[in-house]
Design an enzyme around this catalytic site. Structure first.
Site, short mmCIF file in Angstrom:
data_model
loop_
_atom_site.label_atom_id
_atom_site.label_comp_id
_atom_site.label_asym_id
_atom_site.label_seq_id
_atom_site.Cartn_x
_atom_site.Cartn_y
_atom_site.Cartn_z
N ASN A 91 1.31 3.87 -3.15
CA ASN A 91 1.19 5.26 -2.97
C ASN A 91 2.17 6.19 -3.09
O ASN A 91 2.01 7.24 -4.09
CB ASN A 91 0.78 5.70 -1.31
CG ASN A 91 -0.70 5.21 -0.91
OD1 ASN A 91 -1.48 5.05 -1.79
ND2 ASN A 91 -1.09 5.49 0.31
N GLU B 39 0.66 -1.43 -0.14
CA GLU B 39 0.09 -0.13 0.09
C GLU B 39 0.99 1.27 -0.04
O GLU B 39 0.75 2.16 -0.76
CB GLU B 39 -0.75 -0.04 1.34
CG GLU B 39 -1.96 -1.20 1.02
CD GLU B 39 -3.26 -0.80 0.20
OE1 GLU B 39 -3.14 0.45 -0.27
OE2 GLU B 39 -3.61 -1.88 -0.19
N ARG C 287 -8.84 3.69 -7.61
CA ARG C 287 -8.43 3.46 -6.34
C ARG C 287 -9.71 3.73 -5.47
O ARG C 287 -10.71 4.24 -5.67
CB ARG C 287 -7.38 4.73 -6.04
CG ARG C 287 -6.61 4.91 -6.81
CD ARG C 287 -5.71 3.87 -7.42
NE ARG C 287 -5.10 3.04 -6.53
CZ ARG C 287 -4.16 2.09 -6.90
NH1 ARG C 287 -3.84 1.77 -7.97
NH2 ARG C 287 -3.59 1.33 -5.92
N1 ATP Z 1 3.08 9.15 -1.09
C1 ATP Z 1 1.93 10.04 -1.25
N2 ATP Z 1 2.41 11.30 -1.97
C2 ATP Z 1 1.14 12.20 -2.13
N3 ATP Z 1 -0.17 11.75 -1.97
C3 ATP Z 1 -0.61 10.59 -1.41
C4 ATP Z 1 0.56 9.74 -0.94
N4 ATP Z 1 -0.04 8.56 -0.28
C5 ATP Z 1 -1.22 8.85 -0.24
N5 ATP Z 1 -1.72 10.12 -0.86
C6 ATP Z 1 -2.82 10.78 -0.73
O1 ATP Z 1 -3.65 10.06 0.09
C7 ATP Z 1 -4.99 9.70 -0.50
C8 ATP Z 1 -5.30 8.48 0.21
O2 ATP Z 1 -4.43 7.44 0.24
P1 ATP Z 1 -4.78 5.74 0.27
O3 ATP Z 1 -3.60 4.99 0.19
O4 ATP Z 1 -5.88 5.85 1.37
O5 ATP Z 1 -5.93 5.85 -0.95
P2 ATP Z 1 -5.70 5.45 -2.43
O6 ATP Z 1 -4.34 5.28 -2.79
O7 ATP Z 1 -6.22 6.92 -2.99
O8 ATP Z 1 -6.45 4.37 -2.86
P3 ATP Z 1 -6.06 2.89 -2.74
O9 ATP Z 1 -4.78 2.76 -1.68
O10 ATP Z 1 -7.30 2.13 -1.75
O11 ATP Z 1 -5.87 2.43 -3.91
C9 ATP Z 1 -4.42 9.53 -2.11
O12 ATP Z 1 -5.37 9.22 -2.93
C10 ATP Z 1 -3.42 10.46 -2.18
O13 ATP Z 1 -4.44 11.84 -2.59
MG MG Z 2 -3.34 3.91 -1.65
#
Ligand code: ATP
Ligand code: MG
Length: 160
Positions: A63, A59, A119
């Site tokens: 990200n 995860e 996502r």
């Molecule tokens: N390393 C990162 N750099 C920039 N933004 C991030 C990063 N990690 C997370 N985010 C932001 O936080 C939000 C939530 O992250 P999360 O992992 O909970 O959900 P997601 O990645 O959108 O979906 P999923 O993980 O279920 O595929 C993301 O949509 C993004 O906007």
């Molecule tokens: Mg994610």
């Protein structure tokens, strides 16, 4: 003659760390997951604990790649893993990408800024469920650091 690993000389309570860095390419997600799992295997985690740690690495690395670097393969993802006190796993996943705009919002279940990529917004929720501690440090100029900690249920006692 029986040779024993003693508390003062052996591995007991010794800090043991590992560092990885790799290009922000989605094919490296499984490399990261498997490498971290191999490293922590020396603590004899349960299968569930191993699966949970592999999932959170996946995860956090996803990200970093898709959000932090927007899939730019010139980006570099950094992972540090530290084993302490025979049963504590600490992980740091770092990117030097765009940073998270609002951490509280990002932590909400189902919140995503990339719904077009299907996502589900569950990455941070999964990390919080599977780990004992989740810390997020982020900045628009420096990127994002995720610090995760998990206490394993049984310790690998080497000095008994
Ligand atoms: N390393 C990162 N750099 C920039 N933004 C991030 C990063 N990690 C997370 N985010 C932001 O936080 C939000 C939530 O992250 P999360 O992992 O909970 O959900 P997601 O990645 O959108 O979906 P999923 O993980 O279920 O595929 C993301 O949509 C993004 O906007
Ligand atoms: Mg994610």
């Amino acid at each position: 003659m029986k040779i024993m690993r003693c508390k003062h000389w052996g591995w007991h309570n010794m800090k043991n760390e590992m560092h990885l860095q790799f290009s922000a390419l989605s094919q490296n997600e499984s490399f990261a997951r498997v490498t971290v799992a191999s490293f922590i295997a020396q603590l004899d985690p349960t299968l569930d604990e191993l699966t949970e740690i592999k999932t959170v690495v996946s995860e956090a690395v996803t990200n970093a790649i898709i959000h932090g670097y927007d899939n730019d393969p010139d980006g570099v993802v950094y992972i540090s893993c530290t084993l302490e006190d025979d049963n504590v796993v600490s992980l740091t996943i770092k990117d030097e990408g765009i940073g998270i705009i609002d951490i509280d919002e990002a932590r909400q279940p189902l919140f995503t800024t990339k719904p077009e990529l299907e996502r589900s917004g569950m990455g941070f929720t999964i990390m919080e469920n599977f780990m004992d501690e989740v810390e997020i440090f982020t900045s628009e100029t420096k990127g994002t650091i995720i610090r995760l900690k998990k206490h394993l249920s049984k310790s690998k006692a080497l000095c008994n």
